[in-house]
Design an enzyme around this catalytic site. Structure first.
Site, PDB file in Angstrom:
ATOM      1  CG  ASN A 177      -1.859   1.176   1.268  1.00 50.96           C
ATOM      2  OD1 ASN A 177      -2.451   1.531   0.258  1.00 50.96           O
ATOM      3  ND2 ASN A 177      -2.012   1.798   2.435  1.00 50.96           N
ATOM      4  CG  HIS A 205      -1.043   6.151   4.669  1.00 45.11           C
ATOM      5  ND1 HIS A 205      -2.413   6.080   4.618  1.00 45.11           N
ATOM      6  CD2 HIS A 205      -0.732   7.041   5.629  1.00 45.11           C
ATOM      7  CE1 HIS A 205      -2.919   6.908   5.530  1.00 45.11           C
ATOM      8  NE2 HIS A 205      -1.913   7.498   6.157  1.00 45.11           N
ATOM      9  CB  SER A 230       4.830   5.399   4.322  1.00 39.26           C
ATOM     10  OG  SER A 230       5.160   6.498   5.151  1.00 39.26           O
ATOM     11  CG  ASP A 248      -3.329   3.374   6.713  1.00 38.70           C
ATOM     12  OD1 ASP A 248      -3.303   2.751   5.631  1.00 38.70           O
ATOM     13  OD2 ASP A 248      -4.165   4.263   6.969  1.00 38.70           O
TER      14      ASP A 248
HETATM   15  C1  GAR Z   1      -2.391   8.811  -3.174  1.00 40.66           C
HETATM   16  O1  GAR Z   1      -1.904  10.043  -2.689  1.00 40.66           O
HETATM   17  C2  GAR Z   1      -2.326   7.758  -2.097  1.00 40.66           C
HETATM   18  O2  GAR Z   1      -1.256   7.942  -1.202  1.00 40.66           O
HETATM   19  C3  GAR Z   1      -3.637   7.977  -1.395  1.00 40.66           C
HETATM   20  O3  GAR Z   1      -4.553   8.256  -2.416  1.00 40.66           O
HETATM   21  C4  GAR Z   1      -3.881   8.910  -3.483  1.00 40.66           C
HETATM   22  C5  GAR Z   1      -4.249   8.207  -4.764  1.00 40.66           C
HETATM   23  O4  GAR Z   1      -3.793   8.926  -5.863  1.00 40.66           O
HETATM   24  N1  GAR Z   1      -4.015   6.811  -0.648  1.00 40.66           N
HETATM   25  C6  GAR Z   1      -4.756   6.855   0.456  1.00 40.66           C
HETATM   26  O5  GAR Z   1      -5.178   7.867   0.932  1.00 40.66           O
HETATM   27  C7  GAR Z   1      -5.019   5.505   1.088  1.00 40.66           C
HETATM   28  N2  GAR Z   1      -5.760   5.653   2.281  1.00 40.66           N
HETATM   29  P1  GAR Z   1      -3.770   8.259  -7.305  1.00 40.66           P
HETATM   30  O6  GAR Z   1      -5.147   7.639  -7.546  1.00 40.66           O
HETATM   31  O7  GAR Z   1      -3.519   9.394  -8.250  1.00 40.66           O
HETATM   32  O8  GAR Z   1      -2.683   7.217  -7.336  1.00 40.66           O
END
Ligand code: GAR
Length: 209
Positions: free
Chosen positions: A106, A108, A135, A144
């Site tokens: 994952n 985060h 991370s 997480d």
């Molecule tokens: C990313 O910033 C990721 O870290 C976050 O969602 C975004 C997805 O962006 N993830 C979370 O918040 C997980 N709880 P993307 O769809 O452009 O890759």
């Protein structure tokens, strides 16, 4: 070649970075993309790259384990060696997580162990943190909280909004996530006794530095 399956809910910019990172020099291939959201822009990215997609849309009145059973069926169709959560905005059951122990990553948007859960950018601003980041970690049942593999740090400036800060973090995510996928596909990266291990060396709590 390592069969990589990516789970998304939205824009899919990390998906794009991973697709782009799986070039001829990397023994990994994105074999499928699953979204819980049929409107996710990442599905278009997948199609543009001729990658197969599936949507697993939550039903009303469905339990989390019922959803995850359907999700598991969709995942298994791709026979993945690695499952990559890239902005997949659902909490997974312990059962599903344990099914992919050591094979699920994952990303985060915080410097874990700080700010698990949602609204990480606003929380970093509210706390007057001078640095923030993202991370990549192995997924374990506790949300997480699996062992961190790699982090990217960004500065937080006084006039930052959550949106501006999110953009700065997102850009760094695109550098670290493909690198971790590459390490895994090279079989350099493992989860052993609850720790992330790279080239036989246990990574510290905050991952590779
Ligand atoms: C990313 O910033 C990721 O870290 C976050 O969602 C975004 C997805 O962006 N993830 C979370 O918040 C997980 N709880 P993307 O769809 O452009 O890759």
């Amino acid at each position: 070649s390592c069969r990589v399956l990516v789970l998304i809910s939205g824009n899919g910019s990390n998906l794009q970075a991973i697709i782009d990172g799986c070039d001829d020099n990397v023994q990994a291939e994105v074999v499928g993309v699953i979204s819980n959201n049929p409107e996710a822009y990442g599905l278009i990215r997948a199609h543009q790259n001729e990658i197969d997609t599936s949507c697993v849309i939550a039903h009303q009145d469905e339990t989390r384990s019922e959803y995850d059973e359907r999700l598991l069926s969709a995942i298994e169709q791709y026979q993945p060696d690695l499952v990559v959560l890239a902005g997949f905005m659902r909490i997974l059951t312990d059962e599903l997580v344990m099914r992919f122990e050591g094979k699920m990553l994952n990303i985060h948007p915080s410097l874990l162990p700080k700010y698990t859960g949602l609204h990480t950018h606003q929380r970093a601003i509210d706390a007057k943190d001078v640095e923030h980041g993202a991370s990549v970690h192995f997924v374990t049942p506790k949300l997480d909280s699996g062992p961190v593999i790699l982090q990217a740090k960004v500065p937080v400036y006084e006039d930052d909004t959550a949106e501006v800060l999110a953009e700065r973090v997102n850009e760094q995510e695109h550098a670290i996530y493909p690198l971790v996928v590459k390490w895994f596909s090279q079989q350099r990266l493992k989860m052993q006794n609850g720790a992330a291990v790279l080239d036989g060396n246990e990574l510290e709590q905050h991952g590779y530095a």
